[in-house]
Design a protein around this motif. Sequence first.
Motif, PDB file in Angstrom:
ATOM      1  N   ASN A   1       0.832  -1.203   0.000  1.00 26.73           N
ATOM      2  CA  ASN A   1       0.000   0.000   0.000  1.00 26.73           C
ATOM      3  C   ASN A   1       0.866   1.253   0.000  1.00 26.73           C
ATOM      4  O   ASN A   1       0.571   2.242   0.672  1.00 26.73           O
ATOM      5  CB  ASN A   1      -0.921   0.004   1.218  1.00 26.73           C
ATOM      6  N   VAL A   2       1.955   1.178  -0.729  1.00 28.16           N
ATOM      7  CA  VAL A   2       2.911   2.288  -0.717  1.00 28.16           C
ATOM      8  C   VAL A   2       2.281   3.579  -1.239  1.00 28.16           C
ATOM      9  O   VAL A   2       2.554   4.682  -0.736  1.00 28.16           O
ATOM     10  CB  VAL A   2       4.168   1.913  -1.527  1.00 28.16           C
ATOM     11  N   LYS A   3       1.419   3.460  -2.248  1.00 33.54           N
ATOM     12  CA  LYS A   3       0.779   4.666  -2.791  1.00 33.54           C
ATOM     13  C   LYS A   3      -0.145   5.289  -1.753  1.00 33.54           C
ATOM     14  O   LYS A   3      -0.112   6.515  -1.509  1.00 33.54           O
ATOM     15  CB  LYS A   3      -0.002   4.310  -4.051  1.00 33.54           C
ATOM     16  N   GLN A   4      -0.955   4.462  -1.124  1.00 32.69           N
ATOM     17  CA  GLN A   4      -1.844   4.954  -0.073  1.00 32.69           C
ATOM     18  C   GLN A   4      -1.040   5.504   1.100  1.00 32.69           C
ATOM     19  O   GLN A   4      -1.379   6.535   1.689  1.00 32.69           O
ATOM     20  CB  GLN A   4      -2.766   3.827   0.384  1.00 32.69           C
ATOM     21  N   GLU A   5       0.033   4.813   1.414  1.00 36.65           N
ATOM     22  CA  GLU A   5       0.891   5.259   2.506  1.00 36.65           C
ATOM     23  C   GLU A   5       1.516   6.616   2.186  1.00 36.65           C
ATOM     24  O   GLU A   5       1.655   7.478   3.064  1.00 36.65           O
ATOM     25  CB  GLU A   5       1.989   4.216   2.753  1.00 36.65           C
ATOM     26  N   PHE A   6       1.886   6.782   0.909  1.00 40.46           N
ATOM     27  CA  PHE A   6       2.486   8.053   0.497  1.00 40.46           C
ATOM     28  C   PHE A   6       1.477   9.193   0.686  1.00 40.46           C
ATOM     29  O   PHE A   6       1.821  10.285   1.166  1.00 40.46           O
ATOM     30  CB  PHE A   6       2.931   7.954  -0.959  1.00 40.46           C
ATOM     31  N   GLN A   7       0.239   8.894   0.310  1.00 42.66           N
ATOM     32  CA  GLN A   7      -0.797   9.902   0.485  1.00 42.66           C
ATOM     33  C   GLN A   7      -1.056  10.166   1.964  1.00 42.66           C
ATOM     34  O   GLN A   7      -1.213  11.318   2.396  1.00 42.66           O
ATOM     35  CB  GLN A   7      -2.082   9.452  -0.202  1.00 42.66           C
ATOM     36  N   GLN A   8      -1.085   9.094   2.748  1.00 40.19           N
ATOM     37  CA  GLN A   8      -1.289   9.247   4.186  1.00 40.19           C
ATOM     38  C   GLN A   8      -0.134  10.019   4.817  1.00 40.19           C
ATOM     39  O   GLN A   8      -0.316  10.787   5.768  1.00 40.19           O
ATOM     40  CB  GLN A   8      -1.432   7.878   4.857  1.00 40.19           C
ATOM     41  N   ARG A   9       1.050   9.812   4.270  1.00 42.06           N
ATOM     42  CA  ARG A   9       2.213  10.488   4.823  1.00 42.06           C
ATOM     43  C   ARG A   9       2.086  12.007   4.606  1.00 42.06           C
ATOM     44  O   ARG A   9       2.469  12.800   5.486  1.00 42.06           O
ATOM     45  CB  ARG A   9       3.476   9.963   4.164  1.00 42.06           C
ATOM     46  N   ALA A  10       1.555  12.389   3.454  1.00 38.42           N
ATOM     47  CA  ALA A  10       1.365  13.820   3.200  1.00 38.42           C
ATOM     48  C   ALA A  10       0.350  14.400   4.187  1.00 38.42           C
ATOM     49  O   ALA A  10       0.544  15.498   4.755  1.00 38.42           O
ATOM     50  CB  ALA A  10       0.899  14.025   1.767  1.00 38.42           C
ATOM     51  N   VAL A  11      -0.756  13.652   4.380  1.00 36.63           N
ATOM     52  CA  VAL A  11      -1.767  14.095   5.347  1.00 36.63           C
ATOM     53  C   VAL A  11      -1.183  14.122   6.747  1.00 36.63           C
ATOM     54  O   VAL A  11      -1.389  15.067   7.533  1.00 36.63           O
ATOM     55  CB  VAL A  11      -3.004  13.190   5.289  1.00 36.63           C
ATOM     56  N   ALA A  12      -0.420  13.071   7.060  1.00 33.97           N
ATOM     57  CA  ALA A  12       0.183  12.988   8.384  1.00 33.97           C
ATOM     58  C   ALA A  12       1.156  14.123   8.619  1.00 33.97           C
ATOM     59  O   ALA A  12       1.225  14.688   9.727  1.00 33.97           O
ATOM     60  CB  ALA A  12       0.893  11.646   8.535  1.00 33.97           C
ATOM     61  N   LYS A  13       1.862  14.476   7.583  1.00 36.70           N
ATOM     62  CA  LYS A  13       2.834  15.562   7.705  1.00 36.70           C
ATOM     63  C   LYS A  13       2.134  16.876   8.065  1.00 36.70           C
ATOM     64  O   LYS A  13       2.607  17.648   8.906  1.00 36.70           O
ATOM     65  CB  LYS A  13       3.601  15.698   6.396  1.00 36.70           C
ATOM     66  N   LYS A  14       0.970  17.074   7.420  1.00 41.10           N
ATOM     67  CA  LYS A  14       0.200  18.290   7.674  1.00 41.10           C
ATOM     68  C   LYS A  14      -0.343  18.307   9.096  1.00 41.10           C
ATOM     69  O   LYS A  14      -0.240  19.318   9.814  1.00 41.10           O
ATOM     70  CB  LYS A  14      -0.940  18.377   6.666  1.00 41.10           C
ATOM     71  N   ILE A  15      -0.923  17.179   9.517  1.00 39.10           N
ATOM     72  CA  ILE A  15      -1.484  17.101  10.859  1.00 39.10           C
ATOM     73  C   ILE A  15      -0.395  17.230  11.906  1.00 39.10           C
ATOM     74  O   ILE A  15      -0.547  17.943  12.915  1.00 39.10           O
ATOM     75  CB  ILE A  15      -2.259  15.785  11.037  1.00 39.10           C
TER      76      ILE A  15
END
Length: 599
Positions: free
Chosen positions: A407-421
């Motif tokens: 799920n690297v693509k989903q993780e990458f997207q989550q990482r961007a969201v996580a970075k913001k939060i």
Amino acid sequence: RAPPRLAPLPDHSGCGVRRLPKQLVDMWNTGARQLVPAAVRPPVRPAAVAPTKDSGRLVVTSTGDDKEEFVIQTLTGEFQEQAQNHGRSTYQKCGATAGAAAPEVFLYYWDGRDGPSFEGWWFGKSVGGNEVWSHNQSKALKPPAKGWKIPFAGPVRNTFSVVPKEQQAKATAVAARATAVAAVSENVKKLNEEAATTAAEVMTSVEHARTMLSDSTTIEALDSAEQLLQPLPANIMKVQKQLEPLQGQAGSLIGEVRTNLQKLRQALTTCNQELQKIKIARPKVLAKEKQKEAEAKEVANLDEMLQDATDKANSAEDMVEKTVIHYDMVEAAGDDLTEAQNAVEQTQELATSSQLKIKEALALIGRKMVTVKNYQSEAVREKANTDLNNLRIKLRDANQKLTPLLNVKQEFQQRAVAKKIVQEVNDRLAPAELDVDRAVEAAEPLSQTGSWPSKAIMKQADTAINVAADKLAAAMKFLEIKLKPAAGLIKKELEKVEARGRAAEKRLAELRNQQRTFQEKEASDNLVNDVQEKMKAVSDAVRKLEEVLGPYMLGVEAEADTASSIQAADEAVKSANKATSAARIVISMRLVEVKSFTA
């Protein structure tokens, strides 16, 4: 009687004897005339003798090498007694076959009436004739066995003999018996040797067969041993069959015969036992060799199977390693969003392919393990299961390594969201952490030894701690709100931030504990001082009471002053009791307060 001369050789055509050439007959007759002796006998015709019943037969033989001479061929044979001449029996040669005419060959006796040279036994063409072949000067009543001169005036032929047929039969029988005995002895000896040799050869062959089977128990070894032993029982029984009938004829060799028969029986038993062992062992060895052959085929099949499964597993592992490498490129891209996005796409593609390869390899291993269950060899089956299970474990390990990357693509997207939060939470937590640092600096004098901090310092530290606590509490409350619905990477990153907040809270709690320790110490000092004042009042009241009651106790007080002294003592007692009660109340209250201290 006329002088004797060599009788011409008779015509044997009627009795089966070949006719001699004319030249040889002429030479014989000429030689006979030359051998006529000087004394000439007047020819006398023998008296006619009436034929009588056969009273016996004679057999004329020659044992020399003169059997090819014509005269010997003429004289040898059987002679039948015919009549009498000069007091002796006369004999005529029998025909060669039954019913054939008797040849003109006679054996008769002539007495000494014509002189001593004519006396004796003669072979001639006729009885008393002047044609003769052989002479014997014996005067015996029966023809002598030896001493015959051939020709009649020649030397004695020692190899020529005349014996009664009955005697010859007896001699022949005795000779035959002797020959038979000798033959039996020789046969027994030969068979003894053959039996001993056969028994020894059988035991040697048995030992050789045992050696062959001990070195290698294979079908080839069993066939060779059986081929070696198979003909031996027949050979033994053949010798036994020849030797057993001779036990009664063996004579002095009977012991050896019995010994050899015993050896043969023992050899036969041993040989049959070995053949039986071979017969029993054959199915087992055959089954073992079939199992070995099947095991070899299974090993070959397993090697091929393992190679196929290993190739599949290695291919899947290699693909997983490539996926991990590309995933690391995502991390290495940092803030370069384009490069990171490309690395994510490649990683996702490789992860999907790796997962498919792992599934294919695991499915192949599963099919192979089903095939392995049909293997006959337990050893090969165990090895196959072990090797295939090892491959399965490797694939599962590779799958565990791959799972986070699927799920690297989903993780990458989550990482961007996580970075913001995380940035939002960090914006609140960082100032709170800074205030905690300030509170630590403000409370630093509290940790110094040797002096008691002033109230101003303690107030300043208390203010800094309270400010830091309020900001930290607000930041942690905001973090809690963000963490509660979070999952996956966002939760993981927020938990890292939470760890920072917990560390700040721990530092702040340590400052509060330090501050509380100083506060409790100050309160404790005040409590002690208050209690000491109360105890001093009690001590003063007791001392005053002692001063009032002292003279009474010593017996020196005057009676006039007794009333005033008693009143003073009562007042002193009341004062002491009051001071004691006040001290007791203060101490009890202070003990209640002390229970709330943490240090």
